[in-house]
Enzyme design. Structure first.
Site, mmCIF file in Angstrom:
data_model
loop_
_atom_site.group_PDB
_atom_site.id
_atom_site.type_symbol
_atom_site.label_atom_id
_atom_site.label_comp_id
_atom_site.label_asym_id
_atom_site.label_seq_id
_atom_site.Cartn_x
_atom_site.Cartn_y
_atom_site.Cartn_z
ATOM 1 N N ILE A 270 0.837 -1.207 0.000
ATOM 2 C CA ILE A 270 0.000 0.000 0.000
ATOM 3 C C ILE A 270 0.866 1.249 0.000
ATOM 4 C CG2 ILE A 270 -1.808 1.276 1.227
ATOM 5 C CD1 ILE A 270 -2.356 -1.296 2.821
ATOM 6 N N THR B 19 5.091 2.778 0.663
ATOM 7 C CA THR B 19 6.513 2.622 0.994
ATOM 8 C C THR B 19 6.989 3.950 1.528
ATOM 9 O OG1 THR B 19 6.598 1.323 -1.029
ATOM 10 C CG2 THR B 19 8.675 1.687 0.101
ATOM 11 N N LYS C 89 9.550 6.232 4.430
ATOM 12 C CA LYS C 89 10.949 6.267 4.836
ATOM 13 C C LYS C 89 11.205 5.237 5.932
ATOM 14 C CE LYS C 89 11.498 10.497 5.769
ATOM 15 N NZ LYS C 89 11.728 11.685 6.399
ATOM 16 N N GLU C 90 10.201 5.074 6.798
ATOM 17 C CA GLU C 90 10.418 4.228 7.962
ATOM 18 C C GLU C 90 9.740 2.873 7.901
ATOM 19 O OE1 GLU C 90 8.928 7.376 9.925
ATOM 20 O OE2 GLU C 90 10.829 8.420 9.891
ATOM 21 N N SER C 91 8.766 2.766 7.007
ATOM 22 C CA SER C 91 8.047 1.495 6.960
ATOM 23 C C SER C 91 7.491 1.212 5.582
ATOM 24 C CB SER C 91 6.897 1.531 7.964
ATOM 25 O OG SER C 91 5.940 2.481 7.532
ATOM 26 N N VAL D 265 4.006 -0.707 4.071
ATOM 27 C CA VAL D 265 2.711 -1.242 4.520
ATOM 28 C C VAL D 265 2.118 -2.109 3.411
ATOM 29 C CG1 VAL D 265 0.401 -0.652 5.393
ATOM 30 C CG2 VAL D 265 2.365 0.791 5.980
ATOM 31 N N ASP E 60 3.073 13.311 15.468
ATOM 32 C CA ASP E 60 3.244 13.420 14.014
ATOM 33 C C ASP E 60 1.863 13.581 13.388
ATOM 34 O OD1 ASP E 60 4.521 13.561 11.582
ATOM 35 O OD2 ASP E 60 4.735 11.399 11.336
HETATM 36 P P1 ADP Z 1 4.721 5.816 7.764
HETATM 37 O O1 ADP Z 1 5.510 5.859 9.023
HETATM 38 O O2 ADP Z 1 5.433 5.208 6.630
HETATM 39 O O3 ADP Z 1 4.085 7.140 7.441
HETATM 40 P P2 ADP Z 1 2.021 4.930 8.240
HETATM 41 O O4 ADP Z 1 1.573 4.189 9.446
HETATM 42 O O5 ADP Z 1 1.607 6.359 8.158
HETATM 43 O O6 ADP Z 1 3.572 4.765 8.104
HETATM 44 O O7 ADP Z 1 1.508 4.151 6.975
HETATM 45 C C1 ADP Z 1 1.795 4.572 5.669
HETATM 46 C C2 ADP Z 1 0.568 4.560 4.820
HETATM 47 O O8 ADP Z 1 0.030 3.244 4.778
HETATM 48 C C3 ADP Z 1 -0.537 5.414 5.351
HETATM 49 O O9 ADP Z 1 -0.440 6.723 4.874
HETATM 50 C C4 ADP Z 1 -1.769 4.726 4.844
HETATM 51 O O10 ADP Z 1 -2.048 5.163 3.538
HETATM 52 C C5 ADP Z 1 -1.365 3.280 4.812
HETATM 53 N N1 ADP Z 1 -1.823 2.595 6.015
HETATM 54 C C6 ADP Z 1 -1.139 2.419 7.158
HETATM 55 N N2 ADP Z 1 -1.860 1.737 8.046
HETATM 56 C C7 ADP Z 1 -3.031 1.457 7.460
HETATM 57 C C8 ADP Z 1 -4.202 0.751 7.860
HETATM 58 N N3 ADP Z 1 -4.285 0.197 9.055
HETATM 59 N N4 ADP Z 1 -5.179 0.676 6.983
HETATM 60 C C9 ADP Z 1 -5.106 1.203 5.787
HETATM 61 N N5 ADP Z 1 -4.052 1.879 5.339
HETATM 62 C C10 ADP Z 1 -3.015 1.998 6.167
HETATM 63 MN MN MN Z 2 2.574 8.243 8.161
#
Ligand code: ADP
Ligand code: MN
Length: 503
Positions: free
Chosen positions: A258, A260, A262-264, A266, A404
């Protein structure tokens, strides 16, 4: 030569013949008269000394440096000695020239010809195996004689024409070939070991250097490979974790990525049938894989380093474990929020640096971020009040500051705002807690003010509404100044609370 010394010599008065011949002048003590017994013993001493010098001579040369031996410990009163020293110098120069010619002759050729046998000063040659061959083969040496022939300290055995030095080309060459066994296993040495191949020291040393640098290069390449896969977050270890989740029935399939960041990274997945701690797995899941590279958490250690909940552990952990702490932190924070009834993903399971939670969205389509969704003014207003409410709950009920919070980490789903990305969230007492809260308030105020919500409070008012503290327009200037100042301090909240208490 010293002309004064030479001219002065005839006037030096009576003395032994060797004194007048000495180009370095005459010792002052020469004219002192002494008894026969003294002279006798002096001569005896001199003879003994000369003998010793002859025996020890090569050693003296070996340690000498520079074109001529000028060391104070070398007696210059012996012509024989001086002649030998001079000869040795010539020999050394000759050898140096020979080395240059040898180098020129061989160039970059892989097979080189050694001029070693033409050298004059064998035992003290700086290119010798003594200096450079530092591997002593302790394993089976196919060319080792049954009874090892020990080369004595003088550097050779035998007599006359049958002298075999430790530099004997054949012996040395075979030894060198055998030593190739010591090279790294990846280093291809061919089947020279099985043949009666003789490698000159120079060739062996060149090969050894090459083997070393190859070993280092391959280590570097390996490291790089590890690093680059980690950068994509799904390194082999992570892949195995994900695979186990699917094979264990917790997840049905992982459909794709979903996001990519900098830190994770998903991923989206469909939940499986297995239950984890009596928890029913949601039909759709989000898998957040925390990246295991160093760069990201460097920026983040500010959040976790001063968080007392993780304090004891932080200093003792290695980078990999710190990454796991981020995932753990996100899990704990999400659970607190869940318990307070704040709309956020529900934690399914945490495995090392991989956090599985419920998916906010539907049919693999993640809910849009507030930044990307076009809300009508009514929804915008509704969203605003909901966000203020959530911030207060977060602060008061969860004892957390998001740290954040912005339109990037708020999703619009099912007609309401969902908060995500809480791995960096801290408690308000964190040394930077209030500073982070102020930043969150600024982001939220600016977003909704720009979005046309007339009722939206400014950052200061929102800060007060969330924290229950009271900064006024007048002391906000002080607050900002203090904040900037305190960015270099660790205990910002103390400074800030001092200002608040003055109100
Ligand atoms: P990062 O630290 O990379 O910003 P996030 O937790 O914000 O990590 O996740 C990155 C993106 O992944 C989010 O902007 C969102 O679009 C998607 N995402 C993360 N968690 C979920 C979730 N539980 N359900 C749906 N989309 C998610
Ligand atoms: Mn985020």
């Amino acid at each position: 030569m010293d002309p004064v010394g030479v001219a002065a010599a005839p006037e030096a008065g009576p003395g032994p013949a060797w004194q007048s011949k000495c180009p370095w002048g005459t010792p002052k003590t020469a004219s002192i008269s002494c008894s026969l017994a003294d002279v006798m013993s002096e001569q005896l001493a001199k003879e003994l000394q000369l003998e010793e010098e002859n025996a020890a001579f090569p050693e003296v040369v070996a340690v000498a440096e520079g074109p001529f031996i000028t060391g104070e410990n070398v007696d210059t009163s012996s012509d024989l000695m001086l002649a030998q020293m001079l000869q040795m110098e010539f020999d050394r120069e000759y050898d140096a020239q020979l080395r240059r010619e040898e180098k020129k002759f061989n160039g970059d050729s892989k097979v080189s010809i050694s001029f070693e046998n033409y050298r004059k000063v064998h035992p003290f040659d700086s290119d010798s195996s003594e200096d450079e061959v530092d591997w002593q083969d302790t394993r089976h040496d196919p060319y080792r004689a049954d009874k090892p022939t020990i080369t004595p300290k003088k550097g050779f055995i035998g007599k006359g024409k049958d002298i075999t030095t430790k530099h004997d080309e054949v012996v040395c060459g075979r030894k060198n070939t055998a030593r190739m066994e010591n090279f790294a296993p990846e280093f291809q040495v061919g089947d020279g070991i099985g043949m009666d191949l003789k490698l000159s020291n120079q060739v062996f040393n060149a090969l050894k250097q090459h083997a070393y640098s190859e070993e280092r290069r391959s280590a570097r390449l390996h490291e790089k490979k590890e690093h680059s896969t980690a950068e994509k977050a799904v390194d082999p270890k992570t892949r195995l974790l994900l695979y186990k989740m699917v094979s264990g029935g917790m997840l049905e399939t992982i459909t794709g990525c979903i996001s990519t960041g900098k830190e994770s990274v998903v991923f989206h997945a469909y939940g499986g049938n297995a239950t984890e701690d009596d928890k029913v797995i949601p039909p759709e899941c989000a898998i957040k894989v925390f990246k295991t590279t160093l760069n990201e958490f460097k920026n983040r250690d500010k959040y976790i380093k001063d968080d007392y909940r993780f304090k004891d552990r932080f200093s003792k952990l290695n980078p990999r474990k710190i990454i796991r702490m981020w995932a753990e932190k996100e899990m704990h924070n999400l659970t607190r929020m869940q318990n307070a009834g704040i709309p956020c993903p529900q934690v399914v399971i945490l495995k090392k640096h991989v956090l599985v939670m419920s998916f906010i969205g539907q049919d693999q389509v993640p809910a849009p971020k507030l930044k990307d969704v076009k809300l009508n003014s009514e929804d915008m207003k509704k969203a605003y009040y909901q966000v203020v409410n959530m911030m207060q709950q977060l602060y008061k009920e969860c004892n957390l500051v998001h740290a954040d919070l912005s339109e990037y980490n708020m999703l619009w789903h099912d007609g309401k705002v969902w908060l995500i990305d809480v791995s960096q969230s801290v408690e308000p007492t964190h040394p930077h807690g209030l500073e982070f809260l102020f930043r969150d308030c600024r982001n939220v105020s600016q977003f909704f003010q720009k979005g046309g919500v007339a009722e939206a409070l400014n950052e200061r008012e929102l800060f007060n509404a969330v924290s229950g503290l009271n900064i006024t327009a007048e002391n906000e200037v002080d607050f900002q100044a203090e904040k900037q100042f305190s960015e270099t301090l660790t205990d910002f909240s103390t400074v800030f609370l001092m200002i608040c208490s003055q109100i």
